[in-house]
Design a protein around this motif. Structure first.
Motif, short mmCIF file in Angstrom:
data_model
loop_
_atom_site.label_atom_id
_atom_site.label_comp_id
_atom_site.label_asym_id
_atom_site.label_seq_id
_atom_site.Cartn_x
_atom_site.Cartn_y
_atom_site.Cartn_z
N SER A 208 25.88 8.09 -81.08
CA SER A 208 27.42 9.10 -80.99
C SER A 208 28.43 7.87 -80.84
O SER A 208 29.76 8.42 -82.42
CB SER A 208 27.30 9.51 -79.65
OG SER A 208 27.24 8.57 -78.44
N GLY A 209 28.62 7.08 -80.27
CA GLY A 209 29.88 5.76 -80.89
C GLY A 209 30.35 5.25 -81.76
O GLY A 209 31.13 5.41 -82.30
N ALA A 210 29.27 5.33 -82.86
CA ALA A 210 28.70 4.36 -84.04
C ALA A 210 29.59 5.74 -84.69
O ALA A 210 30.15 5.21 -85.76
CB ALA A 210 27.85 3.69 -84.40
N VAL A 211 28.64 6.71 -84.52
CA VAL A 211 28.98 7.49 -85.37
C VAL A 211 30.74 8.36 -85.98
O VAL A 211 31.13 7.85 -87.04
CB VAL A 211 28.54 8.97 -85.20
CG1 VAL A 211 28.25 10.22 -86.24
CG2 VAL A 211 26.70 8.52 -85.62
N VAL A 212 30.97 8.09 -84.50
CA VAL A 212 32.22 8.57 -84.70
C VAL A 212 33.33 7.73 -84.94
O VAL A 212 34.01 7.73 -85.53
CB VAL A 212 33.02 8.61 -82.85
CG1 VAL A 212 34.19 9.05 -82.51
CG2 VAL A 212 32.42 9.45 -81.98
N ALA A 213 33.01 6.04 -84.89
CA ALA A 213 33.34 5.52 -85.31
C ALA A 213 33.56 5.33 -87.05
O ALA A 213 34.44 5.09 -87.24
CB ALA A 213 33.42 3.88 -84.52
N ALA A 214 32.35 5.56 -87.57
CA ALA A 214 31.87 5.36 -89.37
C ALA A 214 32.96 6.86 -89.27
O ALA A 214 33.18 6.55 -90.11
CB ALA A 214 30.99 5.66 -89.63
N LEU A 215 32.76 7.82 -88.98
CA LEU A 215 33.30 8.97 -89.24
C LEU A 215 34.88 8.73 -89.28
O LEU A 215 35.71 9.73 -89.87
CB LEU A 215 33.30 10.12 -88.82
CG LEU A 215 31.87 10.83 -88.44
CD1 LEU A 215 31.60 12.12 -88.03
CD2 LEU A 215 31.46 11.02 -90.20
N MET A 216 35.91 8.40 -87.75
CA MET A 216 37.15 7.99 -88.49
C MET A 216 37.31 7.02 -89.44
O MET A 216 38.28 7.43 -90.10
CB MET A 216 37.47 7.70 -86.72
CG MET A 216 38.77 7.50 -87.23
SD MET A 216 39.76 8.81 -86.16
CE MET A 216 38.98 9.74 -85.16
N ILE A 217 36.32 6.12 -89.69
CA ILE A 217 36.97 5.21 -90.77
C ILE A 217 37.12 6.06 -91.92
O ILE A 217 37.96 5.13 -92.86
CB ILE A 217 35.91 4.12 -90.22
CG1 ILE A 217 36.10 3.01 -89.26
CG2 ILE A 217 36.32 2.58 -91.79
CD1 ILE A 217 35.82 1.73 -89.40
N ARG A 218 35.87 7.01 -92.18
CA ARG A 218 36.03 7.15 -93.28
C ARG A 218 36.83 8.59 -93.68
O ARG A 218 37.70 8.90 -94.50
CB ARG A 218 34.69 7.97 -93.18
CG ARG A 218 34.30 9.14 -94.26
CD ARG A 218 34.24 8.48 -95.82
NE ARG A 218 34.10 9.56 -96.84
CZ ARG A 218 34.13 9.29 -97.89
NH1 ARG A 218 34.81 8.10 -98.16
NH2 ARG A 218 33.65 9.85 -99.32
N ALA A 219 37.46 9.05 -92.26
CA ALA A 219 38.32 10.22 -92.41
C ALA A 219 39.99 9.04 -92.81
O ALA A 219 41.10 9.98 -93.49
CB ALA A 219 39.24 10.60 -91.41
#
Length: 353
Positions: free
Chosen positions: A295-306
């Motif tokens: 869940s933490g890794a997904v939050v980081a990946a989606l924010m980098i993508r955003a």
């Protein structure tokens, strides 16, 4: 729950915080971290450190704004709020300013910048409050055991200091003595330092009794290979991470990160031969640990993508000042970080009898 999962989750939130200066998203990250801490923290001494890190974050924001007022800022601004007496400096200090005019734009920039740093600290505080340092140390590879001991001792400094301060303030309150003011702080500070020294001596004696520093015989060629692989791998990981986290991104980031990880893992495996210690009942990395870390890794990946397709939403303008808005998809991605509050095991102290 594996202690490493909490750290990966918290570092994922911290990575997301490093990609934005939007105060609404930063506040949402702080709220997510605080909710998870409130839902899953135990009664252990280190679990009280979240509040201390939150106060430290507010202090950092205040210091950042104060430095901007006193030392100026490169941010241009036309909305001058007030002016301070400016200290004349010699020519060799050109570019440095003390005092002068203070604009709303520079204060807003300093506030956003301080809020980002404060959110990073609060995410680290959440990991401190949720992860058991002793179990984290037990899970480290044998090659990193000695370094891990130093890191764990450093990580437990803040929680132990907070516990000492709370204990001493409670004792003073029970005796009818004041717990606030400079005099009380001075009288509390000395016992806190004394307790830290006694704890350091106890840790050193415990490490000596457990054979800390004793290693097995390893051929010199293996030691040199281990050093080259570990250091080279870690440098590759750092360079690859920088490439991935850079504002523009870099094509070399992912390949270099993977190569560095493989080299570092090979070095750690070889370095584990020097360790002669055994591991009693190691923690298992189960499905819940995967979900919490993921869940933490997904939050980081989606924010980098955003940050690549809508950077303006993550960085509200300060020249001219504009009111920040809450972007929908980045906000929804941050809420994924709430998953540990529902899937992580409930602490024994919160279970209903």
């Amino acid at each position: 729950m594996h202690a490493g999962a909490w750290w990966i989750w918290a570092l994922g939130l911290a990575t997301a915080a490093s990609r934005t200066t939007n105060p609404l998203l930063l506040g949402l990250l702080v709220g997510v971290a605080g909710y998870v801490v409130a839902a899953r923290r135990t009664d252990a001494p280190w679990a009280r450190s979240y509040g201390a890190f939150a106060k430290l974050g507010l202090f950092v924001i205040g210091i950042r704004v104060l430095f901007s007022v006193v030392l100026g800022s490169p941010i241009p601004g036309t909305h001058v709020l007030f002016s301070l007496p400016e200290v004349p400096l010699p020519d060799w200090a050109r570019g440095v300013r003390i005092g002068g005019r203070v604009s709303a734009e520079q204060l807003l920039f300093a506030l956003y910048d301080g809020a980002k740093l404060a959110t990073l600290l609060i995410c680290v505080g959440a990991a401190n409050a949720l992860a058991n340092p002793a179990r984290l140390l037990k899970s480290l590879p044998g090659a990193l055991y000695e370094v891990g001991v130093a890191v764990v001792v450093a990580m437990t400094f803040a929680p132990n200091m907070v516990a000492d301060v709370v204990r001493l303030r409670t004792a003073r309150r029970l005796r009818g003595r004041p717990t606030g003011g400079i005099k009380a702080i001075v009288q509390i500070g000395l016992p806190v330092l004394e307790g830290a020294l006694e704890r350091s001596v106890a840790v050193a004696a415990s490490m000596d009794a457990r054979g800390y520093g004793r290693t097995a015989h390893v051929p010199p060629a293996v030691r040199r290979t281990t050093t080259v692989l570990t250091l080279g791998g870690l440098l590759g990981v750092c360079a690859g991470s920088y490439g991935l986290l850079a504002a523009e991104g870099a094509s070399y980031g992912l390949p270099l990160l993977i190569a560095g990880l493989l080299a570092a893992l090979a070095g750690l495996r070889l370095g584990g031969r020097r360790s002669v210690r055994t591991r009693y009942r190691p923690d298992r990395w189960g499905p819940r640990s995967w979900l919490v870390a993921g869940s933490g890794a997904v939050v980081a990946a989606l924010m980098i993508r955003a940050g690549t397709y809508d950077p303006e939403a993550l960085h509200p303008g300060v020249v001219p000042p504009t009111a920040p808005t809450l972007p929908l998809w980045p906000a929804a991605s941050v809420l994924i970080g709430l998953l540990p509050a529902f899937i992580a095991p409930v602490p024994a102290s919160q279970e209903k009898p």
